[in-house]
Design a protein around this motif. Structure first.
Motif, PDB file in Angstrom:
ATOM      1  N   HIS A  49       0.766  -2.716   1.220  1.00  0.00           N
ATOM      2  CA  HIS A  49       2.052  -2.165   0.781  1.00  0.00           C
ATOM      3  C   HIS A  49       2.849  -3.159  -0.072  1.00  0.00           C
ATOM      4  O   HIS A  49       3.752  -2.744  -0.808  1.00  0.00           O
ATOM      5  N   TYR A  55       4.454   9.060   2.231  1.00  0.00           N
ATOM      6  CA  TYR A  55       3.504   7.952   2.202  1.00  0.00           C
ATOM      7  C   TYR A  55       2.141   8.340   2.787  1.00  0.00           C
ATOM      8  O   TYR A  55       1.171   7.601   2.627  1.00  0.00           O
ATOM      9  N   THR A  93       6.990   2.586   6.879  1.00  0.00           N
ATOM     10  CA  THR A  93       7.317   3.655   5.922  1.00  0.00           C
ATOM     11  C   THR A  93       8.396   4.578   6.486  1.00  0.00           C
ATOM     12  O   THR A  93       8.342   5.795   6.326  1.00  0.00           O
ATOM     13  N   PRO A 141       8.449   0.364   2.229  1.00  0.00           N
ATOM     14  CA  PRO A 141       7.681  -0.720   1.612  1.00  0.00           C
ATOM     15  C   PRO A 141       8.489  -1.512   0.582  1.00  0.00           C
ATOM     16  O   PRO A 141       8.196  -2.685   0.347  1.00  0.00           O
TER      17      PRO A 141
END
Length: 623
Positions: A57, A108, A82, A10
């Motif tokens: 994100h 994540y 991610t 991100p």
């Protein structure tokens, strides 16, 4: 330029100029379409949430800030951005990426999820833990795809509003229809009502009115009522305001700029906030947009045309046979009612719903309600069939026990996806129902070995005046000729399918066919085993089992369920009750662990419950 190749986390996404975000969204959309076309998976919901995922994100500092997905099948874009793009081709494959968020897969993924309506409770728990430990991170729950119909979601909403924790709830609404004009006005209001300037103006105005002599507080009360009336008139937010949430929305879930601006503004607010986002299931893929139900959970298909691949000459699925048979039964018995929990197509009840709309009920993702609702119907003379996946009926355990079985009501539980289900993995395997239902008084539990036996099971359930459960597997049936007449089976009667002098295999459900193959293979080595289809998990055919056990002196049990508390346990309990001490017993089933994803064949082989694995276990036991 391939933008997706530049996104490894991100942090990379946040560096991307906002002008390039629409192009990135389309790259992701095409990548998801092409990957799911090969592996199968949840397509419609993921295509609808791409822009929302990117905005989340970018607006929040993940993984420090926490995002809890509900249901997890809308998290493919989240996985891609991610750091999991390189492994995305292994999605839902054996030893590959899970189709759902998984904590041991990525930092994540902050909560494992495969069942619905859990996000609000889990995220609220995280928010309380944050405050208890002095943290400052934001906690966001993303709930959608019908998950808000679950009672657990409202229990979470109720406490969240009461505790007033700093907590953000994103409602991903991919079904509600709101006219463009109202949506545009409401969107405008939502963004302005969350801006720093508006918040500052609102607080200063409140402070000014509060300190006015005379009518100041009356004017403040009037202003608040005017604001609430305007928001309530233009938006569907009054329900959430009643729960104690500040309501923001609806927001266009495919407008990246609008989404990101709103989320950044909401991030600055304190207390519980709900952001209502409108998305379209199947967005950007014509086949999925026009038929989101088929592409909700879909097998391999043509990525260009959307035509779903089907095996030539494939036998009908157990699910379709169940649905067709139920329609025929309902034509003859007007008491029969079908109930499902947001799984109309998945449980094969579409034809029933069309043919008997007044006798069909989809209660949403509310399995507990479905069971107790069925109990109420049964109290008034109806014969409800509750069609719910085995893994989802776990959520209604107390209702099955207390509301149905305790009252000995004629409610039938038709459990689709019994046993190993394949690529959906541990959250969806139906391998616990033998254990969580077998011990409940008054319940009869029958397990058909093939589609003909399934139809007989259904007839047996309808004529039984009490609680009845049966399970059947996911996938194709055996392709057997359909019977012209279906007759009920005698309760608690098994069937001996093969004779043998050296031992006997007591098998149930899908394991009957595997047991017969294993016995044939071992016969070629000089080991003659009898095979008995137990037919009923409860009550067992005590006479047949005791006779065969005493005759051969060796018993093998075979089941596609965890061994703890399952079919093998039932047989051992029988031997203990009858003081059968001279019989040696081998129990074959699934271990005391959560079975991972893979095809049904791969998983049965891995855990030694296919014919070859069963034969090898028996061979070593006899050695």
């Amino acid at each position: 330029m391939n933008l997706l190749e530049q996104i490894h986390s991100p942090a990379d996404l946040r560096k991307l100029p906002k002008e390039q975000l629409p192009a990135l969204a389309e790259e992701i959309r095409r990548f998801v379409i092409e990957t799911v076309a090969k592996n199968g998976g949840h397509l419609s919901s993921n295509l609808g949430v791409i822009e929302l995922t990117l905005a989340l994100h970018r607006a929040f500092d993940t993984p420090s800030d926490r995002i809890v997905w509900d249901v997890g099948h809308q998290a493919y874009t989240h996985k891609l951005i991610t750091g999991r793009k390189a492994k995305f081709c292994s999605l839902r494959q054996v030893d590959g990426l899970s189709g759902f968020p998984k904590r041991d897969e990525s930092e994540y993924d902050c909560f494992d999820v495969g069942h619905a309506s859990t996000s609000i409770s889990a995220a609220l728990g995280m928010a309380c833990a944050r405050d208890a430990t002095g943290g400052r991170e934001k906690v966001v729950a993303v709930i959608g795809d019908g998950s808000l119909t679950g009672g657990l979601a409202f229990e979470g909403l109720n406490q969240a509003g009461h505790l007033k924790k700093d907590f953000i709830l994103i409602l991903n609404d991919n079904e509600m229809s709101i006219s463009p004009n109202v949506g545009a006005v409401s969107s405008f209001l939502s963004r302005k009502m969350t801006s720093d300037l508006f918040i500052k103006f609102k607080k200063e105005t409140e402070n000014f009115l509060t300190h006015l002599p005379g009518f100041g507080r009356d004017l403040l009360s009037l202003a608040k009522r005017a604001e609430d009336s305007l928001k309530g008139f233009l938006t569907p937010g009054m329900l959430f305001e009643a729960f104690g949430f500040d309501y923001i929305g609806p927001i266009d879930g495919h407008n990246l700029e609008e989404l990101e601006e709103t989320l950044r503004n909401v991030k600055r607010l304190n207390g519980p906030v709900l952001v209502h986002v409108l998305t379209r299931k199947g967005k950007g893929f014509a086949a999925a947009e026009s038929d989101p139900a088929t592409f909700h959970g879909v097998g391999p298909y043509d990525a260009q045309t959307g035509v779903v691949h089907k095996k030539a000459g494939a036998a009908p699925s157990y699910t379709s046979i169940f649905g067709e048979t139920l329609v025929k039964m309902a034509q003859e018995d007007k008491r029969l009612v079908a109930i499902t929990a947001a799984m109309l197509e998945g449980t094969g009840l579409k034809a029933f719903a069309e043919r008997f709309p007044e006798r069909f009920f989809d209660v949403g993702i509310a399995e507990q309600h479905a069971v107790t609702f069925a109990a109420g119907l049964a109290c008034r003379g109806m014969r409800p069939v509750v069609a719910i996946y085995s893994t989802f009926l776990q959520r209604a355990y107390d209702n099955v026990l207390h509301d149905v079985c305790l009252q000995n009501l004629p409610v039938t539980f038709a459990m689709d996806r019994g046993g190993l289900v394949g690529a959906d993995g541990p959250t969806h395997h139906g391998v616990f129902d033998y254990s969580y239902l077998r011990h409940i008084p008054n319940l009869v539990f029958m397990v058909p070995r093939d589609e003909v036996a399934l139809q007989r099971t259904m007839a047996t359930a309808l004529q039984h005046d009490g609680p009845f459960a049966y399970r059947y597997p996911r996938g194709e049936s055996e392709g057997l000729p359909q019977p012209t007449e279906i007759t009920p089976a005698p309760i608690g009667r098994g069937e001996k399918l093969r004779d043998g002098k050296d031992g006997v295999i007591f098998a149930i459900g899908t394991m009957v066919g595997e047991a017969l193959k294993a016995a044939e293979a071992l016969a070629g080595e000089g080991l003659e085993l009898a095979v008995v289809d137990a037919v009923f998990l409860k009550p067992l055919d005590r006479d047949l089992m005791l006779e065969e056990a005493r005759r051969t002196g060796r018993v093998i049990t075979a089941e596609e369920n965890v061994l703890q508390g399952g079919f093998g346990s039932a047989v051992l309990e029988l031997f203990e009750q009858e003081q059968v001490d001279s019989v040696r017993t081998l129990c074959i089933g699934l271990p005391d662990e959560f079975v991972e994803q893979g095809t049904q064949q791969q998983l049965r082989q891995r855990h030694g419950i296919d014919a070859a694995g069963m034969a090898e276990r028996i061979r070593k036991w006899y050695a």
